[in-house]
Design a protein around this motif. Structure first.
Motif, PDB file in Angstrom:
ATOM      1  N   SER A 170     -40.474  25.142  10.694  1.00  0.00           N
ATOM      2  CA  SER A 170     -39.901  25.402  12.004  1.00  0.00           C
ATOM      3  C   SER A 170     -40.951  25.179  13.085  1.00  0.00           C
ATOM      4  O   SER A 170     -42.157  25.248  12.834  1.00  0.00           O
ATOM      5  CB  SER A 170     -39.358  26.836  12.078  1.00  0.00           C
ATOM      6  N   ARG A 171     -40.486  24.917  14.307  1.00  0.00           N
ATOM      7  CA  ARG A 171     -41.370  24.715  15.440  1.00  0.00           C
ATOM      8  C   ARG A 171     -41.741  26.064  16.063  1.00  0.00           C
ATOM      9  O   ARG A 171     -42.868  26.282  16.489  1.00  0.00           O
ATOM     10  CB  ARG A 171     -40.678  23.819  16.472  1.00  0.00           C
ATOM     11  N   TYR A 172     -40.764  26.965  16.131  1.00  0.00           N
ATOM     12  CA  TYR A 172     -40.982  28.294  16.693  1.00  0.00           C
ATOM     13  C   TYR A 172     -40.430  29.317  15.706  1.00  0.00           C
ATOM     14  O   TYR A 172     -39.729  28.982  14.762  1.00  0.00           O
ATOM     15  CB  TYR A 172     -40.260  28.443  18.044  1.00  0.00           C
ATOM     16  N   ARG A 230     -35.925  25.138  15.273  1.00  0.00           N
ATOM     17  CA  ARG A 230     -36.335  23.753  15.407  1.00  0.00           C
ATOM     18  C   ARG A 230     -36.634  23.436  16.872  1.00  0.00           C
ATOM     19  O   ARG A 230     -36.417  24.259  17.751  1.00  0.00           O
ATOM     20  CB  ARG A 230     -35.243  22.837  14.854  1.00  0.00           C
ATOM     21  N   ALA A 231     -37.122  22.226  17.122  1.00  0.00           N
ATOM     22  CA  ALA A 231     -37.504  21.849  18.478  1.00  0.00           C
ATOM     23  C   ALA A 231     -36.326  21.916  19.448  1.00  0.00           C
ATOM     24  O   ALA A 231     -36.504  22.176  20.643  1.00  0.00           O
ATOM     25  CB  ALA A 231     -38.113  20.449  18.470  1.00  0.00           C
ATOM     26  N   ASP A 232     -35.095  21.704  18.941  1.00  0.00           N
ATOM     27  CA  ASP A 232     -33.923  21.726  19.822  1.00  0.00           C
ATOM     28  C   ASP A 232     -33.357  23.130  20.018  1.00  0.00           C
ATOM     29  O   ASP A 232     -32.319  23.305  20.653  1.00  0.00           O
ATOM     30  CB  ASP A 232     -32.838  20.788  19.290  1.00  0.00           C
TER      31      ASP A 232
END
Length: 488
Positions: free
Chosen positions: A29-31, A63-65
């Motif tokens: 995951s991004r965050y 995720r980034a989105d």
């Protein structure tokens, strides 16, 4: 990686860190919003256990989105370790932190769903700052919900008194997942598909032989394989070889050992349960639940009845199976999709009887050297292979990997409603009387019989035919049709 915060409960009980999950699979995951959930509950006077924080860290990645990395979350742990507190935390965070407008908390039994509802109500009563955000608490039995000022709602449902209807939501928290039927799961999933960023949690204990644990078992298999990028799965359990009377085994399987569950209570369970019960209920050890699981239901099978392809359309492949007593079934599969992808299929039994030489001669006349014939090289039907090869027929010798592939294909197409049949009674009896026989340790299976009265060779034959049809995409022209051969 972010370091997990200390649990106040652990500190109070003498610095007892939880045992790590024996199985842990989490998507990248991004965050990650897990600490926000922990802080939210702390503001309401609840300190989560360190193992609960671990579950949140695995499941709350983004995720980034901005969508959840894990669309599905699976959690298997013995009873009384604190899954209900985790459900409360995830539900409140969904409403107060993540902008989710509809959350459903579901358990198999009414009492279990009511228990979580009562815990949430108590938390609201104890926290005026939380109570000010709530506009209504509806307490009618089996229709409980909590509505917030912004219109968001947490609903509570029992699966024992309903189907999958009404489960459309942003976050679905399924407790007692070991009793989540295949029919209920099939009804629930489409209700989530229209949501922009859904997340489904399946939480439970290892299923007993009386539980319908196939769905939960599939999630576990995916978690163990660790290849699904949209799944988080954690499991606390002991090994089958671990000593059941050893406190180290108890600690290994119970992340809240010494916090929520004390040694004396576990010893009392050990004294009153059978070893098998204790391994399942307290040590979290899974049985081989795929054995004896049904492949489809009679209702689902009945919905797939169809007259089949046109009379002059030849099948894409033929499958042959044989019992150890010499009964032979020959099945055929037609591709009936509307395009070249061949996504829809139709299966029928086209010949049955005894006599290897007779079956081989019939096959040579009908299939010729154009229609592929699939035979399990390890089954009694392999006797046909040396009789068919000299006739220059296209014979495929299936192996164990093909068995698994074919059975999983059949299950997938049955679940998706993309394989039809002609309502032949003997084939129906074979399919509905069949059960899954586990092959290997990665979720593979082959056809097995419910009891000695069931003949599964017809189900096996059409499964081989389906595999052959999927594997072979080439059109067959100018070949006498199976139906002409049968009627002629």
């Amino acid at each position: 990686m972010t370091t997990s915060t200390r649990s106040q409960n652990d500190v109070l009980l003498g610095d007892q860190p939880h045992a790590p999950a024996r199985v842990r699979h989490a998507p990248t995951s991004r965050y990650n919003a897990w600490e926000d959930v922990v802080d939210l509950m702390l503001n309401f006077g609840t300190t989560l256990d360190s193992w609960q924080e671990d579950v949140l860290q695995a499941s709350m990645g983004e995720r980034a989105d901005g969508t959840w990395s894990a669309r599905q979350v699976g959690l298997s742990a013995p009873r009384q370790n604190g899954k209900s507190e985790l459900i409360v935390a995830r539900a409140l965070a969904g409403i107060l932190l993540f902008g989710e407008m509809s959350i459903v908390i579901s358990a198999h039994q009414v009492d279990t769903a009511r228990e979580v509802f009562n815990r949430l109500v108590q938390l609201i009563d104890d926290n005026p700052s939380l109570a000010r955000r709530v506009s209504k608490i509806h307490q009618a039995a089996a229709r409980e919900y909590i509505q917030f000022n912004n219109g968001a709602r947490i609903r509570f449902k029992s699966r024992a008194i309903g189907s999958g209807r009404g489960f459309s939501c942003d976050c679905l928290l399924l407790d007692e997942a070991q009793i989540l039927s295949k029919a209920a799961w099939s009804a629930i999933l489409p209700t989530m598909s229209a949501r922009a960023n859904p997340q489904v949690w399946l939480m439970g204990t290892p299923p007993t032989e009386d539980d319908d644990g196939e769905v939960f078992g599939r999630i576990r298999t995916l978690g163990i394989e660790g290849k699904n990028r949209r799944l988080a799965y954690l499991e606390w359990s002991a090994e089958l070889a671990d000593a059941i009377s050893d406190p180290d085994t108890w600690r290994k399987a119970n992340p809240a050992y010494g916090v929520r569950i004390l040694p004396d209570a576990i010893q009392a369970e050990l004294d009153t349960m059978s070893p098998e019960q204790f391994r399942c209920e307290r040590l979290g050890i899974w049985p081989e639940i795929l054995d004896n699981a049904t492949v489809t239901t009679s209702a689902a099978w009945a919905l797939l009845v169809d007259e089949g392809p046109a009379f002059d359309q030849i099948p894409a492949a033929i499958g042959v199976s044989m019992t150890k007593y010499g009964q032979i079934s020959i099945g055929a599969c037609w591709r009936i999709g509307h395009d070249e992808s061949g996504e829809e299929y139709h299966v029928e039994e086209i010949w049955s009887g005894t006599g290897v030489a007779l079956a081989a001669e019939w096959l040579s006349q009908v299939a010729g050297n154009r229609i592929a014939v699939w035979v399990d090289e390890m089954s009694p039907a392999a006797q046909l292979i040396p009789l068919l090869k000299p006739k220059r027929m296209k014979v495929h010798r299936g192996n164990t990997r093909d068995v698994i592939k074919g059975c999983l294909l059949m299950e997938t197409h049955l679940d998706e409603g993309t394989v039809t049949h002609a309502d032949q009674k003997l084939l129906t009896d074979s399919v509905l009387g069949g059960r899954k026989r586990t092959i290997g340790s990665s979720g593979g299976w082959g056809w097995g019989a419910r009891d000695t009265s069931v003949l599964i060779h017809r189900a096996v034959a059409v499964t081989w035919a389906l595999l052959g049809a999927v594997e072979s995409r080439r059109k067959h022209d100018n070949q006498p049709t199976i139906r002409e051969a049968v009627t002629g």
